[in-house]
Design an enzyme around this catalytic site. Structure first.
Site, mmCIF file in Angstrom:
data_model
loop_
_atom_site.group_PDB
_atom_site.id
_atom_site.type_symbol
_atom_site.label_atom_id
_atom_site.label_comp_id
_atom_site.label_asym_id
_atom_site.label_seq_id
_atom_site.Cartn_x
_atom_site.Cartn_y
_atom_site.Cartn_z
ATOM 1 N N CYS A 1 -5.436 3.011 -1.868
ATOM 2 C CA CYS A 1 -5.672 2.051 -2.962
ATOM 3 C C CYS A 1 -4.965 2.509 -4.229
ATOM 4 C CB CYS A 1 -7.177 1.921 -3.202
ATOM 5 S SG CYS A 1 -7.605 1.111 -4.758
ATOM 6 N N CYS B 1 -7.315 3.522 -7.037
ATOM 7 C CA CYS B 1 -7.912 4.841 -6.804
ATOM 8 C C CYS B 1 -6.899 5.929 -7.172
ATOM 9 C CB CYS B 1 -8.333 4.987 -5.346
ATOM 10 S SG CYS B 1 -9.574 3.787 -4.786
#
Length: 359
Positions: free
Chosen positions: A279, A282
Site C-alpha cells: 500500500c 502505508c
C-alpha cells in the site's frame, strides 16, 4: 518550470540525481526565479557523480540540499546482509533504506517537487506520466494523501532533445555519460549500455526489465497481470518486502492481535497500525511511524504492526475496524475497546497528539 516555481515558491524543490536531469536546473535558472535543489546521497554513488555535484554548485552558484540515509538503518542492513545483498534478493530493500526513506523525509518539508522523469526513459513504468500530478506515493508538509504535488516538466520531451538542449546551453554534464552511462544511479547498480540498448538496461540489469523503479517513482507501476505497484499476488496475499521494520515496533501475528483486542485491561497501552506492505499510503507513513515508535520507546506505550491484507483482511475488517490501509488503532490501558485514529494526517506530530490525548 516557470509555473511550478511561481505557484510554490520556496515550498518546491528540484530533485537532482546527478545525471542529465541537470537540464531542470538550467530551465529553473532561465526563469529568473529563485529555486531550490536537493539530492539523495546514498553513500554509494560514483566518484564522478560527487565531482559533478560540486561542478553544478559552482556553475550555478547554488547549494544542493543533500539528504542522507539513516546511519543506524544502513548499519543494520549491511551487518545483517552484507554490502551487496541486492544482487541476491533484489534492490528494493537497499533502495528503501538508502533512497526512499530519505526522500520521504525530505518531501515532508515541501508542498511540491520537480522531477526529471520522461516517458521515453522506461516504457514499462513511465509511458503515461503526466506533466503535473498529485503524488501517488509521498506526502508533503500538510500530511495525508493529496498533500504533495509532483511536477514532471520534461515528461513529453525526448532524451535526444534534452541532450541537444544541454549542448546548446553549454551545461556541465556528468563525465560518466562519455563512458557509455545513460541512466545513472548508485555505482554497484549502474553500468554502461551498448549501442541499441535502452538506457534503463544499465540499471539493475539482473532483474525484471519491465519494472525498473527504485521506489522513488513507484506510483508509476500500474496494476497489471495480477500486480499492484510491482507486488505479485499469490493466493490472495502479496509478496512484497515488509515495512515498519525496526526493533521499536512489535510485529503482531493473528493470535497476538486477537489477544490484545480481547484484554479488558492491559499492562501498557498499545498503538498498532493495520497495514499492507504494497500500500503506497502505508509506505508513505513508514518513516513517521518508525520515528514515533522511537520517541515512545521509554514512554510506556507499546507500538506494534499487524499485516492485515490477504487472508487476514476479512478478520481485520470484522474485528479490528479496518476500513482502508493504513488503519491505526490505540488500545487503552484500562479499556477493552480500541480507538481508531480518525485523521488522514499521519505525520509524527499528529500521531503523537493522538497518543497523548488518550494515554
Amino acid at each position: 518550470m516557470d509555473k511550478a516555481l511561481e505557484k510554490f515558491g520556496n515550498e518546491i524543490a528540484i530533485a537532482f540525481s546527478g545525471a542529465e536531469d541537470v537540464a531542470l536546473i538550467e530551465y529553473a535558472k532561465l526563469t529568473g526565479r529563485p529555486f531550490r535543489v536537493f539530492s539523495l546521497d546514498t553513500g554509494r554513488l560514483n566518484p564522478e557523480t560527487y565531482k559533478f555535484f560540486d561542478t553544478v554548485e559552482k556553475h550555478y552558484g547554488i547549494r544542493i540540499e543533500y539528504t542522507f540515509p539513516d546511519a543506524v538503518e544502513v548499519q543494520g542492513l549491511v551487518r545483517t546482509k552484507g554490502l551487496f545483498s541486492f544482487y541476491e534478493d533484489g534492490h528494493q530493500e537497499c533502495c528503501r533504506v538508502r533512497k526512499v526513506r530519505p526522500l520521504r523525509r525530505a518531501l515532508k518539508g515541501l508542498r511540491a517537487w520537480i522531477t526529471g522523469q520522461r516517458k521515453d526513459q522506461s516504457p514499462g513504468t513511465r509511458a503515461e506520466i503526466p506533466v503535473v500530478q498529485v503524488d501517488p506515493s509521498f506526502e508533503g508538509t500538510e500530511g495525508g494523501p493529496g498533500s504533495l504535488i509532483k511536477w514532471n516538466p520534461v515528461a513529453n520531451v525526448d532524451g535526444v532533445d534534452i541532450w541537444n538542449f544541454l549542448r546548446a546551453m553549454n551545461v556541465p554534464v556528468n563525465s560518466l555519460h562519455s563512458q557509455g552511462y545513460v541512466s545513472i544511479g548508485c555505482e554497484p547498480c549502474t553500468r554502461p549500455v551498448l549501442p541499441g540498448q535502452h538506457e534503463r538496461e544499465g540499471r539493475w540489469w539482473w532483474e525484471d526489465a519491465k519494472a525498473k523503479e527504485c521506489g522513488l517513482h513507484k506510483g508509476n507501476i500500474k496494476e497489471e497481470g495480477g500486480q499492484v505497484n510491482g507486488a505479485a499476488h499469490t493466493n490472495g496475499a502479496v509478496v512484497e518486502a515488509d515495512i515498519f521494520e525496526t526493533q521499536s515496533i512489535v510485529a503482531l501475528n493473528r493470535m497476538g492481535i486477537e489477544n490484545l483486542a480481547k484484554m479488558e485491561t492491559r499492562r501498557e497501552p498499545w498503538l498498532v497500525v493495520l497495514y499492507a506492505p504494497w500500500c503506497q499510503f502505508c509506505q508513505a507513513m513508514e518513516s513517521s511511524y518508525i520515528e514515533l515508535a522511537d520517541k515512545l520507546k521509554e514512554s510506556g506505550v507499546k507500538v506494534g504492526k499487524f499485516r492485515a491484507d490477504g487472508d487476514q483482511k476479512a478478520f481485520a475488517q470484522q474485528e479490528l475496524q479496518l476500513g482502508s490501509f493504513p488503519t491505526i488503532l490505540f488500545f487503552p490501558k484500562h479499556s477493552s475497546q480500541a480507538i481508531k485514529y480518525p485523521s488522514e494526517k499521519r505525520d509524527v506530530d499528529s500521531l503523537m497528539a493522538f497518543v497523548n490525548a488518550l494515554r
